[in-house]
Design a protein around this motif. Structure first.
Motif, PDB file in Angstrom:
ATOM      1  N   UNK A  36       6.852   7.562  -6.390  1.00 58.52           N
ATOM      2  CA  UNK A  36       7.458   6.462  -7.386  1.00 58.52           C
ATOM      3  C   UNK A  36       6.600   5.819  -8.095  1.00 58.52           C
ATOM      4  N   UNK A  37       5.327   5.544  -7.545  1.00 57.95           N
ATOM      5  CA  UNK A  37       4.425   4.860  -8.592  1.00 57.95           C
ATOM      6  C   UNK A  37       3.759   5.492  -9.730  1.00 57.95           C
ATOM      7  N   UNK A  63       0.803  -1.321   0.052  1.00 58.74           N
ATOM      8  CA  UNK A  63      -0.092  -0.040   0.043  1.00 58.74           C
ATOM      9  C   UNK A  63       0.990   1.414   0.181  1.00 58.74           C
ATOM     10  N   UNK A  64       1.881   1.202   0.745  1.00 60.26           N
ATOM     11  CA  UNK A  64       2.876   2.387   0.790  1.00 60.26           C
ATOM     12  C   UNK A  64       3.358   2.544  -0.716  1.00 60.26           C
ATOM     13  N   UNK A 119      -1.843  -1.262 -14.083  1.00 58.99           N
ATOM     14  CA  UNK A 119      -2.978  -1.169 -13.060  1.00 58.99           C
ATOM     15  C   UNK A 119      -4.055  -0.429 -13.952  1.00 58.99           C
ATOM     16  N   UNK A 120      -3.792   0.633 -14.714  1.00 58.89           N
ATOM     17  CA  UNK A 120      -4.679   1.212 -15.366  1.00 58.89           C
ATOM     18  C   UNK A 120      -5.514   0.534 -16.471  1.00 58.89           C
ATOM     19  N   UNK A 121      -4.621  -0.286 -17.078  1.00 62.97           N
ATOM     20  CA  UNK A 121      -5.063  -1.073 -18.238  1.00 62.97           C
ATOM     21  C   UNK A 121      -5.590  -2.488 -17.787  1.00 62.97           C
ATOM     22  N   UNK A 126      -9.089   4.425 -10.005  1.00 60.34           N
ATOM     23  CA  UNK A 126      -7.482   4.830 -10.351  1.00 60.34           C
ATOM     24  C   UNK A 126      -6.515   3.700  -9.997  1.00 60.34           C
ATOM     25  N   UNK A 127      -5.396   3.577 -10.667  1.00 70.58           N
ATOM     26  CA  UNK A 127      -4.531   2.781 -10.579  1.00 70.58           C
ATOM     27  C   UNK A 127      -4.057   2.676  -9.050  1.00 70.58           C
ATOM     28  N   UNK A 128      -3.549   3.949  -8.494  1.00 69.23           N
ATOM     29  CA  UNK A 128      -3.058   3.824  -7.188  1.00 69.23           C
ATOM     30  C   UNK A 128      -4.120   3.127  -6.226  1.00 69.23           C
ATOM     31  N   UNK A 129      -5.386   3.297  -6.476  1.00 74.22           N
ATOM     32  CA  UNK A 129      -6.348   2.932  -5.524  1.00 74.22           C
ATOM     33  C   UNK A 129      -6.560   1.463  -5.795  1.00 74.22           C
ATOM     34  N   UNK A 130      -6.087   0.813  -7.012  1.00 71.64           N
ATOM     35  CA  UNK A 130      -6.385  -0.576  -7.260  1.00 71.64           C
ATOM     36  C   UNK A 130      -5.041  -1.333  -6.466  1.00 71.64           C
TER      37      UNK A 130
END
Length: 535
Positions: A107-108, A100-101, A117-119, A140-144
């Motif tokens: 950097x993500x 999660x960090x 993760x977006x795709x 959002x990719x970061x949320x996934x």
């Protein structure tokens, strides 16, 4: 010849074992809500909306519910014992937190991982058709990725929860079981206040907003939690050596054990009470700060009140409240007891004043567990000596209904009045915390009365699994209801929270009705829920 005394016969060692378990859960409680007080920053800095936030928060329990990990955790606990499972849970929590960090770190952003993760993960066969997917197209990719980390963390923290409950039963059976469980939860819940104070502090440190610093703070604390579990491992091993018990060589687990548990009507009532009650609290915690931001008229403090120093001073005062209120329960000297309570009350007033002067919703909500810390040991001691566990659950449900309806309808009436709104918020939050303290003091010590000791780990696992269904569903529902009842709202502090709060109040009504039924069944079948634990 006198019987040889063991570690658990020594009150100091018994409560030291409890302290180690409580500190580990304290750290896990902090990480559990690490993003809750910075929902507005996740929206502005990472582009999440309420649905993305709620979906990510609900993901914590996804594997526990739909992959039945909690059931496996109960089997591991019954088969391998408390100490092995405790260390394993600490490791699993740390791995999930690390993922999660990375998901919320700078950097993500722009990385190949973000692109992947977006795709991907926009459609999960089977789960999408059932409407229970932990992802959705456009998330959002970061949320996934944060959701995946939170799922793994959730496996560890729930495994830790059932392990701690089993550990307390092992060390306190026939002694102060309810007081021990209540005390553990009271201390662990200070993690909620710690999170509310320090998560925004680290995110905004130095005037430069970086949400990953909050998560990094939680990761460091989970390293400490793992150390606590390792120390407990050696204490528990020594206890087994003294008693001749061999946890790892219990009778083998059988599927029929689950059948025995599920045939108990009392078990089902306690499990359903648990899911309704906790679903009205834990998901609310994840939105509470944002709800206050939307309903209170606050002016951020300036000068000293805006400094980083004031955060540590307020936290120190919070600890004074907690320590004095908690230890007063164990004082036999009446003068000392009253003196400690007086210090706690004065410190609480100072703490609340500082929260108002700082003008931030998170420092106001941080008061949530403080009254619980004071009264949970009292309630636990009462259940140990006098009983009345089912009655306490009914009182807790009534307070729960009252608090959520106050947030929904009365608090918005004070919009524009900084003092009036803050006072209403403080009183309601404190009462809600007191309501919550009734559950660990009354509910959890009742479980050993309903099932055989050999399968108690599986019984706790089943209750936690049923509870996790609610903890997965309701953060998601709150997010969806918020977005659907606030069409076009993009300002993170302009949402109308009325309908989500009414939904949570309805859970309180259902739990109150179940409490009445449970009391009737207990009276009819003699389950012993209203009887004291100490015979």
């Amino acid at each position: 010849m006198s019987e040889k005394l063991t570690l658990r016969d020594n009150a100091t060692m018994r409560w030291l074992a409890l302290l180690l378990l409580a500190l580990a859960m304290f750290c896990s409680y902090i990480f559990m809500d690490i993003l809750s007080p910075i929902k507005d920053l996740m929206m502005s800095e990472r582009g999440w909306d309420s649905t993305a936030f709620g979906t990510m928060q609900g993901a914590e329990t996804f594997l526990n519910v739909f992959v039945f990990f909690l059931i496996f955790a109960g089997i591991i606990l019954d088969k391998m014992g408390v100490r092995f499972t405790a260390v394993l849970s600490g490791l699993v929590m740390l791995v999930g937190a690390g993922i999660q960090y990375y998901a919320v770190s700078e950097s993500f952003i722009g990385s190949g991982v973000e692109e992947w993760f977006t795709n991907h993960l926009n459609y999960i066969p089977g789960f999408d058709e059932l409407g229970v997917s932990p992802f959705y197209e456009g998330m959002p990719a970061s949320a996934k990725l944060a959701a995946i980390g939170f799922m793994i963390f959730g496996c560890g923290t729930e495994m830790g929860g059932i392990t701690v409950s089993r550990g307390i039963v092992k060390w306190f059976k026939g002694r102060e079981t309810a007081m021990a469980m209540g005390s553990e939860m009271a201390l662990a819940r200070l993690g909620v206040a710690t999170c509310m104070i320090f998560s925004p502090f680290f995110a905004k440190l130095g005037g430069n907003i970086d949400v990953s610093r909050s998560v990094a703070f939680g990761v460091v604390l989970l390293c400490i939690a793992l150390i606590m579990f390792v120390v407990y491992f050696f204490m528990d091993k020594k206890l087994d050596a003294q008693t001749g018990e061999a946890e790892e060589k219990d009778d083998p687990f059988k599927i029929s054990d689950i059948g025995k548990i599920l045939k108990s009507g009392g078990f089902w009532l306690v499990a359903l009470l648990c899911v309704l009650y906790y679903s009205a609290i834990f998901p609310f915690q994840k939105y509470a700060v944002n709800m206050l931001q939307c309903n209170l008229t606050l002016t951020p403090g300036e000068g000293f009140w805006a400094s980083e120093t004031v955060t540590f001073i307020q936290y120190a005062i919070m600890l004074v409240v907690a320590v004095c209120a908690f230890t007063s329960n164990f004082m036999k000297n009446k003068g000392l007891k009253i003196g400690l309570m007086a210090i706690a009350v004065v410190a609480l007033v100072v703490y609340c004043y500082m929260g108002y002067m700082r003008g931030t919703a998170e420092t106001i909500f941080a008061v949530f567990p403080l009254l619980a810390v004071a009264i949970t040991p009292i309630l636990g001691g009462y259940v140990d000596k006098k009983g009345k566990a089912a009655s306490m659950l009914m009182i807790g449900s009534l307070l729960l209904i009252l608090c959520h309806l106050t947030f929904a309808f009365i608090l918005p009436m004070f919009k524009g009045s900084a003092v009036g709104g803050t006072v209403v918020a403080y009183v309601t939050i404190l009462v809600l915390g007191a309501s919550f303290s009734l559950v660990p003091a009354a509910l959890w010590p009742s479980v050993p009365k309903l099932v055989d000791e050999k399968i108690i780990g599986s019984a706790y696992a089943l209750i936690f699994w049923i509870q996790n269904i609610g903890l997965w569903l309701f953060p998601l529902l709150i997010g969806k209801v918020l977005d659907s009842t606030n069409p076009g709202v993009t300002d993170p502090i302009a949402f109308d929270y009325t309908w989500p709060l009414v939904m949570l109040a309805c859970l309180g009504v259902a739990s109150f009705i179940l409490g009445i039924i449970l009391k009737g069944v207990d009276k009819k079948k003699g389950l012993g829920l209203e009887e004291p634990n100490i015979k």
